[in-house]
Design an enzyme around this catalytic site. Structure first.
Site, PDB file in Angstrom:
ATOM      1  N   LYS A 251       0.811  -1.226   0.000  1.00 19.72           N
ATOM      2  CA  LYS A 251       0.000   0.000   0.000  1.00 19.72           C
ATOM      3  C   LYS A 251       0.846   1.279   0.000  1.00 19.72           C
ATOM      4  O   LYS A 251       2.022   1.267   0.302  1.00 19.72           O
ATOM      5  CB  LYS A 251      -1.001  -0.037   1.164  1.00 19.72           C
ATOM      6  N   ARG A 286      -3.075 -10.436   4.951  1.00 21.80           N
ATOM      7  CA  ARG A 286      -3.572 -10.504   3.569  1.00 21.80           C
ATOM      8  C   ARG A 286      -2.486  -9.926   2.678  1.00 21.80           C
ATOM      9  O   ARG A 286      -2.178  -8.746   2.772  1.00 21.80           O
ATOM     10  CB  ARG A 286      -4.866  -9.696   3.458  1.00 21.80           C
TER      11      ARG A 286
HETATM   12  N1  HH2 Z   1      -7.285  -4.149   0.910  1.00 21.20           N
HETATM   13  C1  HH2 Z   1      -7.655  -4.206  -0.375  1.00 21.20           C
HETATM   14  C2  HH2 Z   1      -8.736  -4.994  -0.786  1.00 21.20           C
HETATM   15  N2  HH2 Z   1      -9.404  -5.750   0.105  1.00 21.20           N
HETATM   16  N3  HH2 Z   1      -9.715  -6.488   2.319  1.00 21.20           N
HETATM   17  C3  HH2 Z   1      -9.362  -6.451   3.604  1.00 21.20           C
HETATM   18  N4  HH2 Z   1     -10.018  -7.198   4.510  1.00 21.20           N
HETATM   19  N5  HH2 Z   1      -8.326  -5.674   4.046  1.00 21.20           N
HETATM   20  C4  HH2 Z   1      -7.613  -4.889   3.221  1.00 21.20           C
HETATM   21  O1  HH2 Z   1      -6.689  -4.177   3.680  1.00 21.20           O
HETATM   22  C5  HH2 Z   1      -7.961  -4.896   1.821  1.00 21.20           C
HETATM   23  C6  HH2 Z   1      -9.046  -5.720   1.411  1.00 21.20           C
HETATM   24  C7  HH2 Z   1      -6.876  -3.425  -1.391  1.00 21.20           C
HETATM   25  O2  HH2 Z   1      -5.840  -4.199  -1.922  1.00 21.20           O
HETATM   26  P1  HH2 Z   1      -5.882  -4.973  -3.317  1.00 21.20           P
HETATM   27  O3  HH2 Z   1      -6.913  -6.043  -3.304  1.00 21.20           O
HETATM   28  O4  HH2 Z   1      -4.529  -5.457  -3.647  1.00 21.20           O
HETATM   29  O5  HH2 Z   1      -6.221  -3.860  -4.368  1.00 21.20           O
HETATM   30  P2  HH2 Z   1      -7.526  -3.500  -5.195  1.00 21.20           P
HETATM   31  O6  HH2 Z   1      -8.595  -3.172  -4.215  1.00 21.20           O
HETATM   32  O7  HH2 Z   1      -7.106  -2.331  -6.035  1.00 21.20           O
HETATM   33  O8  HH2 Z   1      -7.903  -4.695  -6.021  1.00 21.20           O
END
Ligand code: HH2
Length: 305
Positions: A251, A286
């Protein structure tokens, strides 16, 4: 130390005592009597949730796995590297991300999720939409991971009826505007109070306590300073007595701390962030970079706890 709502600390039972220990405590997933649970277990290692984004636009891996075969292959690679849970997402939640229609999201995630569930893997669906949750559970998802903590109409009732594990995350605002001007008087207290309110609402609706995980939502409606404060004081959220999930992977705050503009260059920073959370009692991380995280956790476990 923050004092959360009286209700929050009134019913932490043994979990709260465990969470207060100085060494990290693991958590495992299990199916007991046909029901999924987060089984909090002092002997279990910290769980690694591997991220499988079937999206064209996720902030760090968008477009890399947005066909079913490549997403399934990626997921199998994460499992081989040591992930215990696969978190399948079909809608980016990065700041300013456009909304995705239900059918579009289903088309992205369902074939991947169904295939992985058919192979017997522990699959979580990362969605805000009740309709997507329902179809994902039908296809074999045993965990619902929701960045809005089950705010959509019918989401809590669905998860209660289907007895799935839930991850309740805190976010201020919505992805479209959440980074515009996040404000808190006391970020740890406000995040903790929100998470406990949602957990208690879930329990009142019939979701068992041992199916609930809390997540402060790093980067979701939080400034750099809010994210740092929440991380430094994560142990206070752990004391609420529910397993805590930490989602720091790649992040932007980590980019600010390290001077790394590209998300894919934030692997080392992500591992350090995950360990900082585990040191304070986080039980699930995660992550995109499973191999690096698993290695770090093995060393941590051998040397620290
Ligand atoms: N962060 C993201 C998405 N889902 N779920 C939980 N529980 N906690 C988090 O910190 C979290 C999440 C964002 O990351 P990412 O899936 O890599 O990116 P994007 O939302 O752009 O697909």
């Amino acid at each position: 130390m923050t004092n959360f709502t009286a209700q929050a600390l009134g019913d932490t039972a043994n979990d709260g005592q465990d969470a207060g220990r100085s060494r990290p405590i693991g958590c495992s997933t299990e199916w007991r009597a046909g029901r999924f649970r987060w089984a909090v277990d002092a002997a279990a290692p910290v769980l690694v949730m591997g991220i499988v984004n079937v999206t064209p636009d996720s902030f760090s891996d968008g477009g890399q796995h947005n066909s079913t075969p490549s997403a399934v292959l990626h997921a199998e690679r994460l499992l081989a590297q040591g992930a215990q849970i696969l978190d399948i997402g079909g809608e980016s939640t990065r700041p300013g991300a456009p909304k995705v229609a239900v059918q579009e999201e289903l088309d992205r995630v369902l074939p991947v999720l169904a295939e992985l569930a058919k192979r017997g893997h522990c699959v979580s669906i990362d969605t805000r939409k009740t309709e997507v949750m329902r179809e994902a559970i039908d296809a074999g998802a045993v965990i619902v991971n929701d960045v809005t903590a089950l705010a959509d109409t019918g989401a809590v009732a669905l998860c209660a009826a289907r007895e799935v594990g839930v991850v309740l995350m805190h976010m201020q605002g919505s992805p479209g505007m959440m980074q515009a001007a996040p404000r808190y008087a006391n970020v740890v207290r406000e995040v903790g109070d929100f998470l406990v309110e949602r957990a208690l609402a879930c329990q009142a609706a019939g979701i068992a306590r041992d199916q609930i995980v809390l997540d402060p939502g790093f980067g979701f409606g939080k400034t750099f300073e809010h994210n740092v404060e929440l991380t430094r004081r994560l142990s206070e959220l752990v004391l609420l007595g529910y397993p805590v999930l930490a989602g720091w992977s790649r992040k932007r705050t980590l980019g600010t701390l390290t001077g790394r503009d590209f998300a894919a260059e934030r692997v080392h920073a992500s591992v350090a962030a995950a360990l900082a959370c585990v040191a304070q009692g986080a039980r699930i991380v995660r992550v995109h970079d499973v191999a690096a995280t698993v290695d770090a956790l093995k060393v941590w476990r051998a040397f620290v706890g």
